[in-house]
Design a protein around this motif. Sequence first.
Motif, mmCIF file in Angstrom:
data_model
loop_
_atom_site.group_PDB
_atom_site.id
_atom_site.type_symbol
_atom_site.label_atom_id
_atom_site.label_comp_id
_atom_site.label_asym_id
_atom_site.label_seq_id
_atom_site.Cartn_x
_atom_site.Cartn_y
_atom_site.Cartn_z
ATOM 1 N N LEU A 15 -46.105 -0.351 -78.494
ATOM 2 C CA LEU A 15 -45.611 -0.781 -79.794
ATOM 3 C C LEU A 15 -45.683 0.348 -80.809
ATOM 4 O O LEU A 15 -44.784 0.510 -81.640
ATOM 5 N N ARG A 16 -46.776 1.158 -80.732
ATOM 6 C CA ARG A 16 -46.897 2.286 -81.653
ATOM 7 C C ARG A 16 -45.753 3.275 -81.449
ATOM 8 O O ARG A 16 -45.151 3.757 -82.402
ATOM 9 N N GLY A 17 -45.439 3.555 -80.178
ATOM 10 C CA GLY A 17 -44.303 4.443 -79.906
ATOM 11 C C GLY A 17 -42.999 3.855 -80.400
ATOM 12 O O GLY A 17 -42.136 4.565 -80.930
ATOM 13 N N PHE A 18 -42.861 2.541 -80.221
ATOM 14 C CA PHE A 18 -41.653 1.880 -80.709
ATOM 15 C C PHE A 18 -41.506 2.023 -82.224
ATOM 16 O O PHE A 18 -40.421 2.299 -82.744
ATOM 17 N N LEU A 19 -42.630 1.838 -82.931
ATOM 18 C CA LEU A 19 -42.561 1.946 -84.389
ATOM 19 C C LEU A 19 -42.245 3.376 -84.826
ATOM 20 O O LEU A 19 -41.513 3.592 -85.795
ATOM 21 N N ARG A 20 -42.818 4.377 -84.104
ATOM 22 C CA ARG A 20 -42.504 5.766 -84.465
ATOM 23 C C ARG A 20 -41.024 6.066 -84.250
ATOM 24 O O ARG A 20 -40.376 6.702 -85.078
ATOM 25 N N GLU A 21 -40.497 5.612 -83.103
ATOM 26 C CA GLU A 21 -39.106 5.930 -82.786
ATOM 27 C C GLU A 21 -38.114 5.127 -83.633
ATOM 28 O O GLU A 21 -36.948 5.501 -83.746
ATOM 29 N N SER A 22 -38.581 4.001 -84.201
ATOM 30 C CA SER A 22 -37.658 3.169 -84.983
ATOM 31 C C SER A 22 -37.448 3.677 -86.402
ATOM 32 O O SER A 22 -36.602 3.140 -87.109
ATOM 33 N N VAL A 23 -38.225 4.697 -86.830
ATOM 34 C CA VAL A 23 -38.061 5.199 -88.201
ATOM 35 C C VAL A 23 -36.651 5.734 -88.450
ATOM 36 O O VAL A 23 -36.003 5.384 -89.447
ATOM 37 N N PRO A 24 -36.101 6.611 -87.547
ATOM 38 C CA PRO A 24 -34.728 7.079 -87.807
ATOM 39 C C PRO A 24 -33.720 5.937 -87.847
ATOM 40 O O PRO A 24 -32.769 5.964 -88.628
ATOM 41 N N VAL A 25 -33.931 4.937 -86.987
ATOM 42 C CA VAL A 25 -33.015 3.794 -86.995
ATOM 43 C C VAL A 25 -33.150 3.021 -88.297
ATOM 44 O O VAL A 25 -32.154 2.562 -88.875
ATOM 45 N N ALA A 26 -34.398 2.874 -88.788
ATOM 46 C CA ALA A 26 -34.608 2.128 -90.028
ATOM 47 C C ALA A 26 -33.930 2.808 -91.213
ATOM 48 O O ALA A 26 -33.503 2.142 -92.163
ATOM 49 N N LYS A 27 -33.817 4.155 -91.165
ATOM 50 C CA LYS A 27 -33.142 4.852 -92.256
ATOM 51 C C LYS A 27 -31.656 4.514 -92.333
ATOM 52 O O LYS A 27 -31.032 4.713 -93.378
ATOM 53 N N GLN A 28 -31.116 4.030 -91.234
ATOM 54 C CA GLN A 28 -29.705 3.639 -91.242
ATOM 55 C C GLN A 28 -29.504 2.239 -91.818
ATOM 56 O O GLN A 28 -28.369 1.813 -92.031
ATOM 57 N N VAL A 29 -30.636 1.502 -92.006
ATOM 58 C CA VAL A 29 -30.516 0.108 -92.440
ATOM 59 C C VAL A 29 -30.010 -0.036 -93.878
ATOM 60 O O VAL A 29 -29.163 -0.881 -94.156
#
Length: 433
Positions: free
Chosen positions: A296-310
Motif C-alpha cells: 500500500l505504501r508503494g501504491f501511495l508513492r506511485e499514485s502521486v503523479p496520477v493524483a496531480k492529473q486529478v
Amino acid sequence: MSIKVTPEFRTRALAFKAGLIVLVVLAGILFVTFKAQTGMPFAKTTEVQALVSNVHSLRANDAVRQFSKRIGRVSSIDYQDGAALVTMELDGDVDVYRDAHVELWDLSALATKFVALDPGTPEAGEIGDEPIPASQTDDSADVYQLLDVLDPKTRSAATSTLRALGGGVAGHAKDIQHLLAAAPDLLGDLGAVSAALAAPETDLVGLLDNVETVSGRLRGRESEMRQLMDRSQETLAAVSVDSGEPLRRTVDQLPQTLEHTERAMSSLQTPLADTGHAMRSLRPGADALGRSERDLRGFLRESVPVAKQVPPVAKTAIPAVEDLTQTVADARPLAPMVRQALADLKVPLGVLAPYAPEMATLFLRGRSFVSQGPQPGVRYARLGLTPGVNTVTGGLIASGDASLPQNMYPRPGEAQNDRAEGLTPPGLPLGVN
C-alpha cells in the motif's frame, strides 16, 4: 481333417471381437473429438475469402457470425499484397455476393475476435472465388488503443499503480472467501442502509450539500479551532466557581440521570451486538490490509503523479457533477428496488459461498483440458489411458465392475477426495476421477 473348437478358443475369439469393436468405437470417438473444433465431420461447407488490412489478434478457428449468429469459422489467415487474406469456412451452402461486407469485432475484453459477415444482396451477383476486397472490410480496434489518449508519463504511472494494487491483493484468496462467506450478513446490513437512504425523510442530496458546506467552512480555520480549545480551559475553570456548589447540585441529580442513561444503554445493546458481529466479520480483511501495508505504501508513492492529473479532470467534471446531483435526486425511487435486489442475492450467495474453491478448480481444469495442440490456434482434448479403467467413460466405471458407487452430490470440499475415501475402484490409483 477336422479342427476341434474348444470352449477356451471360443472365449478368446469372442474377447478378440469385443476388443476390436471397442477399438473401432474408440477410434470413431477420437476422430469426432478432434474434428469437433473445426465443425461437424463430412458436413458441407462454403469457403469465402476476404482481404483485411489489420486483423490484430484474430486467429484460426475464431467464429464467423451473421447478425450475432455463428455461421462458420476462420479456417486460415495468410498474407499477400500487404494485407491479410482471411479464409472463412461457412456451414452449409451459403451464397455470398460481390457487395458483401466484413468487420472484425471484439468478443471480450481479452482480445478474442470474431468476424461479422454481411453476405450482400443478390442484385450484386455472386462473388465466386474472388476475395472480398479490403475496401469492403473494417479493421478491428483493440482496447489497448484507448490508452493512446494518455501521455507516456501518465501511462507509466497508471501501470505502476495497477502493478502495486495487484501485488497488494495477490495471495488473499482466503480473505476473499471469508468476505463471500460474510456477504449475506453484509448484504443485509447494506439493505438496511439502502432502506434508510431511500426513506422519504432522508434528504441525501441535502446531506451531501451540507457535508460539502461544513468541510468548506472548516478549511483554513485551524487557528480558530486552536482558540476554541483554549476557551475550553476557561469553561472548565468556570465549573469550579462558587466552591463547586453548582457542580454539587449536578451530582445530586446524577442518580436520576444515570437511571435514564441505564435505560438508554440497554436500548443500545442490540445495535452494539450487531456492530460487534460486523467488526468480527471485517477483522480478516483488516488483518489482510495490515499485511499489505508495504504494498500500500508503494501504491501511495506511485499514485502521486496520477493524483496531480486529478485537478484538471475535476475542473472539467464540475458541470457533469452538477447534472449528476439532479440525476441522483431523480434516481431516488430506484433505491427500494435496488435494496430488494440485494436482499434477493443473500440466499444464492449463501448457498454458493462454500463451493468457491470447487468453482475455481472447475475453471482451472476446464482450461487445462484443451491446453495442448500441434500448432498455434489448434487445441484438442487430452485423454489419459490407465490400466484397468474404461477410457470411454473417463475412469468412472472400472473394468468388470459396473456397480461401482458414485457420489453425485458431494459436500463442499469433498469432490476431489471422493474416490480416496472408499469409492476408488480396484486397480485405480487414488485421486483419479
